[in-house]
Design a protein around this motif. Structure first.
Motif: not given
Length: 259
Positions: A215-229
């Protein structure tokens, strides 16, 4: 067929979805877990729910069924059966090595055949992911040597050469001996391994987040936690990618540093 399969239906025609769901409900070992009206919705649903099998219409507004499978992360790629009212698309479906294709109007015998093939494909799944099968028949020439051009990725397709700026690449995933490079809403296919391609990229910007995904870090808009870390990263424009548990630390560090 004894294996229970979770199924997603993708078609821009509601009537077609209702008819397919009615047919599939006749099978005790089939569980329809959702339906989508376009490729963008299908990608999001697959990322979040990971169905075993997808019945996908080929002709849809926006992303076609063929383009949709190119944008799905390799680790999450289900088995695919294409459905179409146009017989000429059947060859393309098999060129992408789908499980099967079904011509509309839907024939019960063809559904039975497709489900049997899907169960066989899933039970015999080996180390290579489904996406490698789907991409395998895309005709590519050997990669063009871009070792002297660190600002761009060079992609050669027959006699056509495409230069893709690194800062335009949102994410990359591997499919066997090929990489799918996602940039500016398009997917470019380059014959190379993910490890080799990563060496061509800016190491401070591009990070490996899964065994087969960068992934290109500059494109990350947000993150959603999922099960199992794990995490599901939002890259915008209906694109999401999953971060494996073993790669989550560098993404956590990115957010802790303020992005």
């Amino acid at each position: 067929m004894t294996q229970t399969l979770s199924v997603l239906l993708v078609d821009d025609e509601p009537l077609a979805i209702r008819l397919m769901e009615k047919r599939l409900n006749e099978y005790k070992n089939i569980k329809v877990i959702g339906s989508c009206n376009n490729g963008e919705q299908a990608i999001q649903f697959i990322n979040q729910n990971q169905p075993d099998l997808v019945f996908m219409d080929i002709q849809m507004p926006g992303l076609s069924g063929l383009d949709t499978v190119k944008k799905i992360q390799a680790e999450l790629m289900p088995a695919v059966v294409f459905a179409t009212a146009f017989e000429e698309f059947a060859i393309n479906a098999f060129d992408l090595n789908a499980v099967d294709y079904i011509l509309k109007p839907i024939d019960a015998a063809h559904i039975e055949r497709a489900l049997t093939r899907a169960a066989e494909r899933l039970s015999a799944r080996q180390e290579h992911n489904n996406k490698s099968h789907l991409i395998h028949a895309v005709k590519l020439i050997d990669k063009y040597n871009a070792a002297n051009n660190k600002e761009k990725i060079v992609i050669k397709d027959n006699d056509e050469i495409t230069l893709v700026e690194q800062n335009e690449i949102a994410w990359i995933d591997a499919a066997g001996d090929y990489c799918c490079i996602h940039a500016n809403g398009k997917t470019h296919i380059k014959r190379t391994t993910l490890s080799k391609l990563l060496k061509e990229l800016d190491q401070s910007t591009f990070k490996r987040i899964h065994r087969s995904t960068i992934v290109n870090l500059n494109f990350i808009k947000g993150a959603k936690p999922l099960p199992k870390g794990e995490y599901l990263l939002d890259l915008g424009h209906n694109e999401q990618v999953k971060v494996s548990r073993s790669n989550k630390d560098q993404i956590k560090a990115f957010f802790e540093a303020g992005g």
